[in-house]
Scaffold this active site. Structure first.
Site, PDB file in Angstrom:
ATOM      1  N   HIS A 134       1.053  -3.650   9.497  1.00 50.44           N
ATOM      2  CA  HIS A 134      -0.294  -3.434   8.959  1.00 50.44           C
ATOM      3  C   HIS A 134      -1.180  -2.755  10.002  1.00 50.44           C
ATOM      4  O   HIS A 134      -1.116  -3.071  11.193  1.00 50.44           O
ATOM      5  CB  HIS A 134      -0.944  -4.761   8.576  1.00 50.44           C
ATOM      6  CG  HIS A 134      -0.499  -5.298   7.249  1.00 50.44           C
ATOM      7  ND1 HIS A 134      -0.736  -4.633   6.066  1.00 50.44           N
ATOM      8  CD2 HIS A 134       0.157  -6.436   6.916  1.00 50.44           C
ATOM      9  CE1 HIS A 134      -0.244  -5.350   5.058  1.00 50.44           C
ATOM     10  NE2 HIS A 134       0.315  -6.435   5.544  1.00 50.44           N
ATOM     11  N   CYS A 203      -0.299   2.318   7.984  1.00 49.12           N
ATOM     12  CA  CYS A 203      -1.136   2.987   6.985  1.00 49.12           C
ATOM     13  C   CYS A 203      -2.247   3.810   7.631  1.00 49.12           C
ATOM     14  O   CYS A 203      -2.689   3.536   8.738  1.00 49.12           O
ATOM     15  CB  CYS A 203      -1.764   1.960   6.041  1.00 49.12           C
ATOM     16  SG  CYS A 203      -0.581   1.145   4.962  1.00 49.12           S
ATOM     17  N   ARG A 212       0.460   7.741   5.748  1.00 48.63           N
ATOM     18  CA  ARG A 212       1.146   6.952   6.764  1.00 48.63           C
ATOM     19  C   ARG A 212       1.056   7.669   8.108  1.00 48.63           C
ATOM     20  O   ARG A 212       1.065   8.898   8.170  1.00 48.63           O
ATOM     21  CB  ARG A 212       2.626   6.750   6.399  1.00 48.63           C
ATOM     22  CG  ARG A 212       2.868   5.960   5.131  1.00 48.63           C
ATOM     23  CD  ARG A 212       2.534   4.489   5.292  1.00 48.63           C
ATOM     24  NE  ARG A 212       2.832   3.741   4.087  1.00 48.63           N
ATOM     25  CZ  ARG A 212       1.984   3.525   3.095  1.00 48.63           C
ATOM     26  NH1 ARG A 212       0.739   4.018   3.179  1.00 48.63           N
ATOM     27  NH2 ARG A 212       2.325   2.836   2.034  1.00 48.63           N
TER      28      ARG A 212
END
Length: 235
Positions: A134, A203, A212
């Site tokens: 993340h 991300c 990405r």
């Protein structure tokens, strides 16, 4: 009319308060919980390693590996889905930065640490060992991903061996559908033949997921844990 205005005002204040509390929850509380969970994952691994519950991994004869190397650590046992198997360190992100690496990239798995793409190579093996994390929420493990630069070290251990990778390219921006970036010889990486590679993905933008960010690295060296920490982790 005054009653209506007062009611609307109170409703707006209530909604605003709820929004603020939600933002605090997302920014702070999920981070606190995630840090605790990741700490627990690391503790579990270290306890297993202390008990000798990991098969020894033999390093390359000269203790090193290059992008085209044919020598390297022996193949480990298959990883267990949603279970931790390694710890990652990235000095560029801070010398206290360390995160567990678990098998799989399911939503629940990525709440507990970084996730290994199960279709890619295992740690230190020939192919492309690929890991997702993340950018924001759940501990913000890759919040500072854009700071990574060619030459930076990415160090991992499986309890028996230290693996030092060196970043060659990135951060590179692409679309989520561009799965070739985690291929055995990843597209746009600059690599032209099989080797022992590492791909990290997260991300972009920071609070979105329309794109990405990618970095690619090659396995630069390995050494047994008994030899102490690798040079990249020595301050």
């Amino acid at each position: 009319m005054r009653v209506v205005v007062r009611t609307v005002s109170e409703l707006c204040i209530t909604v605003g308060t709820v929004i603020v509390l939600f933002v605090v929850y997302v920014l702070f509380w999920t981070g606190v919980k995630a840090d605790n969970v990741m700490g627990d994952q690391i503790d579990r691994l270290e306890e297993q390693w202390a008990r000798g519950a990991v098969r020894s991994t033999a390093a390359a004869p000269d203790g090193s590996a290059s992008p085209g190397a044919t020598t390297g650590p022996s193949k480990p046992a298959p990883y267990t889905e949603d279970e931790p198997f390694a710890i990652m360190y990235i000095p560029r992100l801070g010398f206290t930065w360390n995160k567990p690496v678990l098998e799989g990239t399911a939503t629940g798995t990525l709440k507990k640490g970084l996730g290994h793409y199960g279709s890619t190579a295992q740690l230190g093996q020939k192919g492309n060992f690929s890991v997702a994390g993340h950018r924001r929420t759940y501990g913000d493990p890759f919040k500072d991903f854009p700071k990574l630069r060619p030459g930076d070290a990415v160090v991992l251990t499986d309890g028996t061996t230290w693996f030092t990778y060196r970043i060659d390219k990135g951060p590179y921006k692409t679309l989520p559908t561009d799965i070739e970036v985690i291929g055995p010889v990843p597209r746009k990486s600059g690599y032209t033949r099989e080797g022992r590679y590492l791909t990290l993905t997260t991300c972009d933008p920071e609070w979105g997921h329309s794109h990405r960010l990618i970095v690619w690295a090659h396995l630069d060296s390995t050494q047994p844990v008994e030899a102490g920490k690798p040079e990249a982790l020595r301050r």
